[in-house]
Design a protein around this motif. Structure first.
Motif, mmCIF file in Angstrom:
data_model
loop_
_atom_site.group_PDB
_atom_site.id
_atom_site.type_symbol
_atom_site.label_atom_id
_atom_site.label_comp_id
_atom_site.label_asym_id
_atom_site.label_seq_id
_atom_site.Cartn_x
_atom_site.Cartn_y
_atom_site.Cartn_z
ATOM 1 N N ILE A 6 0.835 -1.103 -0.078
ATOM 2 C CA ILE A 6 -0.057 0.057 -0.099
ATOM 3 C C ILE A 6 0.956 1.347 -0.075
ATOM 4 C CG2 ILE A 6 -1.687 1.277 1.355
ATOM 5 C CD1 ILE A 6 -2.627 -1.464 0.014
ATOM 6 N N MET A 7 0.484 2.090 -0.809
ATOM 7 C CA MET A 7 1.045 3.674 -0.729
ATOM 8 C C MET A 7 0.176 4.780 -0.032
ATOM 9 S SD MET A 7 3.134 3.444 -4.214
ATOM 10 C CE MET A 7 3.952 4.967 -3.918
ATOM 11 N N ASN A 8 0.848 5.594 0.400
ATOM 12 C CA ASN A 8 0.354 6.799 1.075
ATOM 13 C C ASN A 8 -0.576 7.493 -0.170
ATOM 14 O OD1 ASN A 8 1.086 6.049 3.545
ATOM 15 N ND2 ASN A 8 2.938 7.068 3.192
ATOM 16 N N HIS A 9 -1.447 8.533 0.562
ATOM 17 C CA HIS A 9 -2.344 9.192 -0.333
ATOM 18 C C HIS A 9 -2.527 10.604 0.046
ATOM 19 C CE1 HIS A 9 -5.903 10.138 -2.925
ATOM 20 N NE2 HIS A 9 -6.738 9.956 -1.899
ATOM 21 N N SER A 10 -2.604 11.432 -0.938
ATOM 22 C CA SER A 10 -2.905 12.907 -0.729
ATOM 23 C C SER A 10 -3.950 13.440 -1.528
ATOM 24 C CB SER A 10 -1.566 13.876 -1.021
ATOM 25 O OG SER A 10 -0.585 13.580 -0.201
ATOM 26 N N TYR A 11 -4.804 14.439 -1.138
ATOM 27 C CA TYR A 11 -5.709 14.942 -2.196
ATOM 28 C C TYR A 11 -6.017 16.404 -1.533
ATOM 29 C CZ TYR A 11 -9.814 14.239 1.222
ATOM 30 O OH TYR A 11 -10.610 14.041 2.457
ATOM 31 N N ILE A 12 -6.551 16.978 -2.544
ATOM 32 C CA ILE A 12 -6.945 18.560 -2.341
ATOM 33 C C ILE A 12 -8.151 18.598 -1.587
ATOM 34 C CG2 ILE A 12 -7.356 20.424 -3.285
ATOM 35 C CD1 ILE A 12 -5.673 19.716 -5.839
ATOM 36 N N PHE A 13 -8.397 19.398 -0.544
ATOM 37 C CA PHE A 13 -9.355 19.944 0.216
ATOM 38 C C PHE A 13 -10.465 19.983 -0.519
ATOM 39 C CE2 PHE A 13 -11.774 23.130 2.730
ATOM 40 C CZ PHE A 13 -12.024 22.194 3.899
ATOM 41 N N GLU A 14 -11.834 19.338 -0.155
ATOM 42 C CA GLU A 14 -13.082 19.364 -0.818
ATOM 43 C C GLU A 14 -13.298 18.820 -2.144
ATOM 44 O OE1 GLU A 14 -14.091 23.544 -0.622
ATOM 45 O OE2 GLU A 14 -14.880 23.521 1.474
ATOM 46 N N SER A 15 -11.952 18.106 -2.548
ATOM 47 C CA SER A 15 -12.267 17.337 -3.878
ATOM 48 C C SER A 15 -12.994 16.234 -3.473
ATOM 49 C CB SER A 15 -10.874 17.132 -4.533
ATOM 50 O OG SER A 15 -10.179 16.182 -3.563
ATOM 51 N N THR A 16 -13.667 15.419 -4.427
ATOM 52 C CA THR A 16 -14.389 14.310 -4.247
ATOM 53 C C THR A 16 -13.946 12.975 -5.048
ATOM 54 O OG1 THR A 16 -15.545 14.733 -6.204
ATOM 55 C CG2 THR A 16 -16.481 15.578 -4.170
ATOM 56 N N GLU A 17 -14.503 11.765 -4.360
ATOM 57 C CA GLU A 17 -13.978 10.617 -5.068
ATOM 58 C C GLU A 17 -12.649 10.110 -4.607
ATOM 59 O OE1 GLU A 17 -14.882 10.306 -9.286
ATOM 60 O OE2 GLU A 17 -16.897 10.830 -9.068
#
Length: 392
Positions: free
Chosen positions: A281-292
């Motif tokens: 497994i690898m770590n994950h980042s996403y932009i605030f208030e993005s979806t899915e």
């Protein structure tokens, strides 16, 4: 002055490279996750048809109301055509005959193909949950055979059937190889809590392959009286025996010493380490208030026998389930505030095996996009200045 313009251009290009890599880091971080019983709530016991009378299919029977495959289709509990591409299908039925007879008997059926799936059979103390007599080309999977004299009884020349991923428990005999049963594949089943034997072979049975099964809490796991011999391990591994007392000094998950079955008959490659596997497994980042946005793990075990799992967010239990199989557990992580989080999966295989994996999640502010935009703008200006300087 010209040299100053060159510095500006170079500086702009460096800024562009920096912000471009920042953008790639935000956009291209891999999302990996878990899989388990969460997506498998319709387990093998979610039968839609309940029956209480013994079911019989005689492939050679003819005449009006003969108990053959055609009659079973007319009665509504079998579908399919009996071919290799469209086999007869017995799916999602629950049969409890309360000691009135075998829950399901299939006999004299060697020229067609059939599948038993997602079903539950219980016959009572004097009968078999499933008995196959002079029958071939069957696939029995994802079902339960319990509370009977025999969980599964292969008899009368039954051959070339595949029995896998079933729960065979709380019978007198879990699975019995009767008269001239040959070349059947018994793989990845949970064979547990049977009162006399987990598996038993009569002398005339031979060349049956029994491998990758879990034998648990049976007084005697297996007795093989075959005069020709059955096979209790593949070339890579055999079965898991909960009373195996050997070692695994080379840590290859296979016991160093054979497991004795009857006399000289042995499982030469007993399974030693049965911890479930979780794919990297690898770590994950996403932009605030993005979806899915999701995290998910792929989990694998040879059989999920009374297995269960738990998922924690920053140490707090947020999800649990049971009966996970080789599939994926997916968790939606939309709606998190800006910050850092960790999601931990713990899986238990029901046999004492355990494994875990943690995914770190970063939720970043939309302002990062502003920095990327500024970087692109600076690069664009730098390119224009560079072109102007070259022309000057």
């Amino acid at each position: 002055m010209k040299q100053k313009h060159n510095y500006i251009a170079i500086f702009s290009i460096l800024l562009t490279i920096f912000f471009s890599f920042s953008l790639l880091d935000i956009k291209n971080t891999e999302v990996t996750s878990l899989r388990s019983g969460e997506l498998n709530e319709a387990t093998i016991f979610s039968s839609s048809t309940q029956l209480s009378t013994p079911l019989i299919i005689d492939g050679s029977a003819t005449g009006l109301n003969a108990n053959n495959w055609t009659k079973a289709i007319q009665d509504g509990w079998v579908t399919g055509q009996g071919t290799s591409t469209d086999p007869y299908l017995i799916d999602a039925i629950e049969v409890d005959t309360a000691n009135l007879g075998n829950a399901l008997t299939i006999q004299n059926s060697k020229n067609v193909y059939f599948v038993i799936n997602n079903s539950e059979f219980n016959a009572g103390d004097d009968y078999s949950a499933l008995e196959l007599v002079n029958t071939a080309n069957g696939t029995i999977t994802g079902s339960s055979f319990a509370g009977s004299k025999h969980g599964i009884f292969l008899n009368g020349g039954t051959m070339q059937n595949t029995i896998s991923q079933n729960k065979i428990r709380e019978n007198d005999y879990g699975i019995k190889f009767g008269f001239m049963s040959m070349a059947n594949m018994i793989m990845s089943n949970g064979i547990s809590d049977n009162d006399i034997f987990g598996a038993f072979s009569e002398p005339s049975a031979s060349n049956n392959m029994i491998s990758m099964n879990y034998f648990l809490r049976n007084p005697i796991h297996a007795k093989d009286n075959s005069s020709i011999g059955n096979m209790w391990n593949l070339t890579m591994m055999g079965n898991f025996w909960d009373d195996y007392n050997g070692e695994d000094k080379d840590t290859n998950s296979i016991g160093d010493d054979p497991y004795a079955i009857t006399g000289e008959i042995k499982d030469f490659l007993p399974i030693f380490n049965h911890d479930p596997m979780i794919m990297p497994i690898m770590n994950h980042s996403y932009i605030f208030e993005s979806t899915e946005n999701i995290v998910n793990w792929t989990v694998f075990d040879m059989i999920s026998f009374d297995a269960f799992y738990e998922v924690y967010q920053n140490g707090e239990l947020i999800l649990s389930g049971d009966d996970w199989t080789p599939e994926e557990i997916v968790i939606n992580i939309d709606g998190l505030e800006v910050g850092s989080y960790n999601f931990t999966l713990i899986v238990f295989d029901g046999l004492g095996g355990i494994n875990s994996n943690q995914i770190d999640v970063s939720v970043v502010n939309n302002n990062n996009m502003l920095y990327v935009f500024i970087g692109i703008l600076v690069v664009f200006v730098g390119i224009l200045l560079f072109i102007k300087i070259r022309k000057g």
